[in-house]
Design an enzyme around this catalytic site. Structure first.
Site, PDB file in Angstrom:
ATOM      1  N   SER A 133       0.851  -1.184   0.000  1.00  0.00           N
ATOM      2  CA  SER A 133       0.000   0.000   0.000  1.00  0.00           C
ATOM      3  C   SER A 133       0.889   1.236   0.000  1.00  0.00           C
ATOM      4  O   SER A 133       1.798   1.355   0.828  1.00  0.00           O
ATOM      5  CB  SER A 133      -0.894   0.006   1.247  1.00  0.00           C
ATOM      6  OG  SER A 133      -1.691  -1.148   1.291  1.00  0.00           O
ATOM      7  N   CYS A 149      -7.317  -1.554   6.988  1.00  0.00           N
ATOM      8  CA  CYS A 149      -6.129  -2.054   6.296  1.00  0.00           C
ATOM      9  C   CYS A 149      -5.297  -2.875   7.272  1.00  0.00           C
ATOM     10  O   CYS A 149      -5.059  -2.444   8.406  1.00  0.00           O
ATOM     11  CB  CYS A 149      -5.286  -0.905   5.737  1.00  0.00           C
ATOM     12  SG  CYS A 149      -3.833  -1.476   4.810  1.00  0.00           S
ATOM     13  N   ASP A 176      -8.397  -2.965   2.548  1.00  0.00           N
ATOM     14  CA  ASP A 176      -7.144  -3.250   1.850  1.00  0.00           C
ATOM     15  C   ASP A 176      -6.398  -4.191   2.793  1.00  0.00           C
ATOM     16  O   ASP A 176      -5.642  -3.765   3.661  1.00  0.00           O
ATOM     17  CB  ASP A 176      -6.364  -1.949   1.636  1.00  0.00           C
ATOM     18  CG  ASP A 176      -5.070  -2.161   0.851  1.00  0.00           C
ATOM     19  OD1 ASP A 176      -4.812  -3.306   0.440  1.00  0.00           O
ATOM     20  OD2 ASP A 176      -4.325  -1.187   0.648  1.00  0.00           O
ATOM     21  N   TRP A 181      -4.669  -8.301   3.804  1.00  0.00           N
ATOM     22  CA  TRP A 181      -3.866  -9.412   3.301  1.00  0.00           C
ATOM     23  C   TRP A 181      -3.892 -10.540   4.314  1.00  0.00           C
ATOM     24  O   TRP A 181      -4.155 -10.343   5.507  1.00  0.00           O
ATOM     25  CB  TRP A 181      -2.430  -8.955   3.048  1.00  0.00           C
ATOM     26  CG  TRP A 181      -1.770  -8.316   4.234  1.00  0.00           C
ATOM     27  CD1 TRP A 181      -1.148  -8.934   5.265  1.00  0.00           C
ATOM     28  CD2 TRP A 181      -1.690  -6.902   4.514  1.00  0.00           C
ATOM     29  NE1 TRP A 181      -0.677  -8.005   6.163  1.00  0.00           N
ATOM     30  CE2 TRP A 181      -0.989  -6.762   5.727  1.00  0.00           C
ATOM     31  CE3 TRP A 181      -2.130  -5.755   3.847  1.00  0.00           C
ATOM     32  CZ2 TRP A 181      -0.721  -5.517   6.291  1.00  0.00           C
ATOM     33  CZ3 TRP A 181      -1.870  -4.522   4.413  1.00  0.00           C
ATOM     34  CH2 TRP A 181      -1.167  -4.406   5.616  1.00  0.00           C
TER      35      TRP A 181
END
Length: 696
Positions: free
Chosen positions: A455, A648, A693, A695
């Site tokens: 990011s 995020c 966002d 992971w």
């Protein structure tokens, strides 16, 4: 006017051709093949050849009866497609080809013969989105008025002859889990296509992707064999690639690729567009450590993209192209007995016209292993089975066969220890080299090394020519494990930072990276990058309030968001409430950008509200979720004002819990049942008011 004679015309034509050649730099001739079997169009960083986009023509020309289309963002779907093609050919005699969805048109699927089969191996990217190479296909197949070349109407079921197999790659931490394969299957069936077997779904969020794939494919093969009248036979390995050692070539010759991704880079002629096939070798303008503890590293880097025509918008991702660490390259080369040949020149060519060589050729073993193979990744159980027949002796062969066949045994002895391929080979043979493994099998069985996406932690409004990265350097030590797992890319960046700061031997954890790049062309401190655009965006109206949740390096895009809003406020714009929940261990250890937040507050004033959770400073652990509960009334008030909500960071735990807690906050603050709060959060996601966002 005087008449032009024949000689004049010839001269004029030659001048015209020469002018075109000069100004196009040979673009129109870039589709020719080089002497070593590789399309120059493939090497030229994004230049497309003029090959046919008609998949039926391609299959007819090459005698194929099965095509495996893939939609892949990180390479895993492409890898599964290749594995299915190989297995279908060796076990069932299918004549298979692998195809990138963006390389072909789809309007002739209604003419697909009933004696052929199509596989779709489709990853879902982000919040239910198609991967970059599958966007056109997805929009076509899900269009309101799909039009096929054969002119068959929707009522006539245009795909009634089409037989297909489907497998999806998803992540259950996202709301739209495996949406791609589900929606594609729904559209195909609606148009009359016949699905063979169950559509498989792999779950990266649960960490079961590989086992999900293996469990799905066995019953699928049986269903396909029955449908197409195939007979299973003993699978014998047949190389997909022909490897020729080029003793007539010196590795320093200009035609030999030593890690360059394409022809432009080989010739030292960088040019855009820069993308997943063509990185920009960018200078690192600045790098610094932003943790204050000696035991962990977090890097802040400024990547200079001025002069490249690379643009980004706040919230986008930057891709860093890593190189494998020398320590693991040496281990791999030694494990397969290539030490004496590591710098020998080899040409690699597909034995089948549809086999795609995943790197430029000619090259050397060392360059292929260092720059193009994902040698540090976890190993698949299926690949272990494929290696077993090539073991140095029968005892090792038996052990490898057991590892490949027994899921629990494999996890206990390989997966749980996170061994890479060379570590496993080294361990199994106690150092004896595995000289019988065809190098082609590694090309087929190991992923192509992929760019890693970060990011962007800066605002394009504030610094359009410098892209910031915030990255925690990965180092995972499991008690009792024979090896410490090191992040390939983050340690590469750490080595570059050490070099920039004048350390005489930049070598984090003894990994020994080739920091100067192929042929030492990365003069100074450079890193290969490109930008990937994201849908993780600030509201277009800066007066809208925003709520951000980003513990650890998950704060990266929010530094860019706050930086942008502070600049807008300083310029006199009306900027809404900007609330940030950040989490770290200790104030004096890893409170990222602590002084910067104070600077931004000077511009934003009371409109900037920072809530920090220090998880290890008190008797009890405190996380961003706890801080959210403390601020429940303020969060609800901002949501009433249509605030945008952003998350995020870690998908598996933090992001899922934040989603749940937000629903609870809404329900409690508004006196609603908890299920109603969940519905409101779901509606926020659907309208893009809630963005992630995250992971695994």
């Amino acid at each position: 006017m005087a008449q032009l004679d024949t000689l004049d015309i010839i001269v004029l034509v030659l001048l015209c051709i020469g002018t075109i050649a000069y100004f196009t730099k040979g673009t129109y001739w870039a589709v020719a093949n080089d002497p070593y079997g590789n399309s120059l169009a493939h090497q030229n960083g994004g230049l497309k050849s003029t090959k046919s986009r008609n998949i039926l023509e391609k299959m007819e020309e090459t005698g194929k009866n099965a095509v495996i289309f893939y939609g892949s963002q990180t390479g895993t779907a492409e890898d599964y497609a290749s594995r299915l093609a190989k297995e279908g050919a060796s076990r069932f005699g299918l004549k298979t080809m692998v195809a990138d969805l963006e390389d072909y048109d789809y309007d002739n699927l209604d003419s697909f013969p009933s004696d052929k089969v199509v596989f779709f191996v489709l990853a879902t990217y982000g919040e239910g989105e198609p991967t970059d190479n599958a966007v056109d296909f997805y929009e076509f197949i899900n269009g309101e008025d799909v039009s096929f070349a054969g002119g068959t109407s929707m009522e006539e079921k245009p795909l009634s002859n089409l037989k297909y197999v489907g497998f999806g790659l998803g992540n259950n931490t996202y709301e739209h889990y495996n949406l791609m394969i589900r929606n594609v299957a729904k559209a195909l069936v609606k148009m009359g296509a016949t699905q063979i077997g169950e559509a498989g779904e792999g779950d990266d969020g649960a960490g079961t992707m590989e086992e999900d794939f293996l469990a799905w494919k066995e019953p699928m093969w049986q269903a396909l064999a029955e449908s197409m009248g195939l007979e299973e036979r003993e699978a014998v390995y047949e190389p997909a690639f022909e490897i020729t050692q080029r003793d007539d070539m010196d590795p320093e010759e200009d035609l030999v690729y030593l890690g360059e991704p394409n022809k432009n880079h080989l010739e030292g002629n960088q040019r855009g567009p820069y993308n997943a096939n063509n990185p920009y070798i960018a200078p690192i303008a600045e790098s610094k450590e932003i943790f204050t503890t000696q035991s962990r590293n977090c890097l802040h880097m400024e990547i200079d993209v001025s002069g490249s025509n690379i643009s980004y918008t706040t919230g986008d991702h930057i891709a860093v192209w890593p190189t494998n660490p020398g320590k693991e390259v040496d281990r791999f080369i030694k494990a397969i007995g290539l030490e004496s040949k590591r710098h020998s020149v080899i040409s690699v060519k597909g034995k089948d016209p549809t086999a795609k060589v995943p790197f430029p050729s000619p090259s050397t073993y060392d360059a292929v292993i260092r720059y193009h193979m994902e040698i540090c990744a976890p190993i698949s159980r299926q690949f272990v089975s494929q290696l077993a027949p090539f073991a140095p002796n029968e005892d090792i062969k038996a052990e490898m066969t057991k590892l490949g066949a027994d899921k629990d045994y494999f996890h206990q002895n390989v997966a749980d220890w996170k061994l890479n391929i060379a570590q496993l080979l080294e361990q199994q043979s106690k150092g004896e080299p595995w000289t019988k493994i065809p190098f082609s099998l590694f090309i087929e069985g190991l992923h192509k090394i992929q760019p890693r996406y970060y990011s962007i932690s800066s605002s394009s409004l504030v610094q359009k020519n410098k892209i910031s990265i915030t990255a925690v350097v990965e180092s995972v030590e499991k008690p009792g494990a024979p090896h410490i797992v090191k992040g390939v890319t983050t340690n590469y960046l750490l080595a570059l930072k050490q070099k920039q700061h004048g350390e005489p031997n930049p070598d984090p954890h003894g990994l020994n990276y080739a920091l100067n790049g192929p042929r030492n062309k990365y003069d100074g401190i450079h890193v290969p990058v490109h930008v990937r655009h994201s849908n993780f965006k600030l509201p277009s109206d800066p007066s809208k309030p925003i709520i951000m949740v980003g513990p650890g390096s998950g704060v990266a895009p929010f530094r860019g968001f706050v930086q942008e809003r502070a600049a807008q406020a300083a310029a006199g714009e009306n900027v809404g409430k900007t609330m940030l929940f950040f989490g770290c261990r200790r104030r004096e250890e890893d409170f990222l950008y602590a002084s910067e937040w104070e600077e931004y507050k000077k511009d934003l004033g009371d409109n900037f509200d920072l809530r920090v959770a220090f998880s290890r400073e008190g008797p009890n652990k405190v996380y961003v979720q706890h801080k959210m509960k403390e601020a429940a009334a303020e969060i609800n008030k901002l949501l009433d004002q249509k605030a945008y909500f952003y998350v995020c960071g870690d998908a598996a735990n933090m992001a899922r819990e934040v989603n749940t807690i937000l629903g609870q906050i809404i329900a409690e603050q508004r006196g609603l049942p908890e299920s109603k709060g969940e519905e409101i959060v779901k509606a926020m996601r659907s309208s893009n008011q809630y963005q992630e966002d995250v992971w695994s």
